[in-house]
Design a protein around this motif. Sequence first.
Motif, short mmCIF file in Angstrom:
data_model
loop_
_atom_site.label_atom_id
_atom_site.label_comp_id
_atom_site.label_asym_id
_atom_site.label_seq_id
_atom_site.Cartn_x
_atom_site.Cartn_y
_atom_site.Cartn_z
N ARG A 164 1.50 2.93 -4.21
CA ARG A 164 2.17 3.53 -3.06
C ARG A 164 1.54 4.89 -2.73
N GLN A 165 1.27 5.69 -3.75
CA GLN A 165 0.67 7.01 -3.52
C GLN A 165 -0.72 6.89 -2.90
N LYS A 166 -1.51 5.95 -3.41
CA LYS A 166 -2.86 5.75 -2.87
C LYS A 166 -2.79 5.21 -1.44
N LEU A 167 -1.87 4.28 -1.20
CA LEU A 167 -1.71 3.73 0.15
C LEU A 167 -1.31 4.82 1.14
N GLU A 168 -0.39 5.70 0.72
CA GLU A 168 0.02 6.80 1.59
C GLU A 168 -1.14 7.74 1.88
N ALA A 169 -1.98 7.98 0.88
CA ALA A 169 -3.16 8.84 1.08
C ALA A 169 -4.13 8.20 2.07
N PHE A 170 -4.39 6.90 1.92
CA PHE A 170 -5.28 6.20 2.85
C PHE A 170 -4.68 6.20 4.26
N ARG A 197 -4.17 -5.64 -0.62
CA ARG A 197 -4.37 -7.01 -1.11
C ARG A 197 -3.98 -7.16 -2.57
N GLU A 198 -3.97 -6.05 -3.32
CA GLU A 198 -3.62 -6.10 -4.74
C GLU A 198 -2.12 -5.91 -4.98
N VAL A 199 -1.38 -5.60 -3.93
CA VAL A 199 0.06 -5.34 -4.05
C VAL A 199 0.82 -6.66 -4.22
N GLN A 200 1.81 -6.63 -5.11
CA GLN A 200 2.64 -7.82 -5.34
C GLN A 200 3.29 -8.27 -4.03
N HIS A 201 3.19 -9.53 -3.72
CA HIS A 201 3.76 -10.21 -2.56
C HIS A 201 3.09 -9.85 -1.24
N TYR A 202 1.93 -9.19 -1.28
CA TYR A 202 1.20 -8.91 -0.04
C TYR A 202 0.76 -10.24 0.58
N GLY A 203 1.00 -10.39 1.85
CA GLY A 203 0.58 -11.59 2.57
C GLY A 203 1.49 -12.79 2.39
N TYR A 204 2.60 -12.61 1.70
CA TYR A 204 3.54 -13.71 1.51
C TYR A 204 4.40 -13.90 2.76
N LEU A 205 4.88 -15.10 2.94
CA LEU A 205 5.82 -15.41 4.01
C LEU A 205 7.22 -15.10 3.50
N GLN A 206 7.94 -14.27 4.21
CA GLN A 206 9.29 -13.88 3.82
C GLN A 206 10.28 -14.76 4.59
N LEU A 207 11.09 -15.53 3.87
CA LEU A 207 12.07 -16.41 4.50
C LEU A 207 13.39 -15.67 4.68
N ASP A 208 14.26 -16.19 5.54
CA ASP A 208 15.56 -15.58 5.76
C ASP A 208 16.39 -15.62 4.48
N LYS A 261 9.44 -2.64 4.78
CA LYS A 261 10.57 -3.57 4.64
C LYS A 261 10.76 -4.04 3.20
N GLU A 262 9.86 -3.59 2.32
CA GLU A 262 9.86 -3.95 0.91
C GLU A 262 9.63 -5.44 0.68
N TRP A 263 8.90 -6.06 1.60
CA TRP A 263 8.48 -7.45 1.41
C TRP A 263 7.29 -7.47 0.46
N ALA A 264 6.42 -6.49 0.56
CA ALA A 264 5.33 -6.28 -0.39
C ALA A 264 5.78 -5.14 -1.28
N LYS A 265 5.50 -5.23 -2.57
CA LYS A 265 6.08 -4.29 -3.54
C LYS A 265 4.99 -3.56 -4.33
N PRO A 266 4.48 -2.45 -3.78
CA PRO A 266 3.47 -1.70 -4.52
C PRO A 266 4.07 -0.94 -5.70
N THR A 267 3.28 -0.73 -6.72
CA THR A 267 3.69 0.15 -7.81
C THR A 267 3.71 1.58 -7.26
N GLN A 268 4.25 2.50 -8.03
CA GLN A 268 4.29 3.89 -7.58
C GLN A 268 2.87 4.43 -7.37
#
Length: 87
Positions: free
Chosen positions: A34-40, A54-65, A24-31
């Motif tokens: 993203r490649q490492k996450l896809e491999a895992f 856990r190192e990804v920007q905005h991971y675990g944040y609450l996304q408001l409307d 949903k692009e609420w958490a914003k991994p670098t390229q």
Amino acid sequence: DSTLMDCRAALDLLYMQAIQDIEKEWAKPTQAQRQKLEAFQKEDNQTKFLELAREVQHYGYLQLDPCTCDYPEPGSGAVLSVGNNEI
């Protein structure tokens, strides 16, 4: 979430939530992240996936409307994310 990693049910839930947040692009991994996450994800290595997530920007944040604000001009759209003591 690190305290829940020993619980299989919690690990499954955290893993699915992390995948959805990235899709949903609420958490914003670098390229590179993203490649490492896809491999895992292909390896079905949930633990390594979540450790990196856990190192990804905005991971675990609450996304408001989405909302409307007056900056930079009246009627501008905005999406707020809240977490890690920041907005």
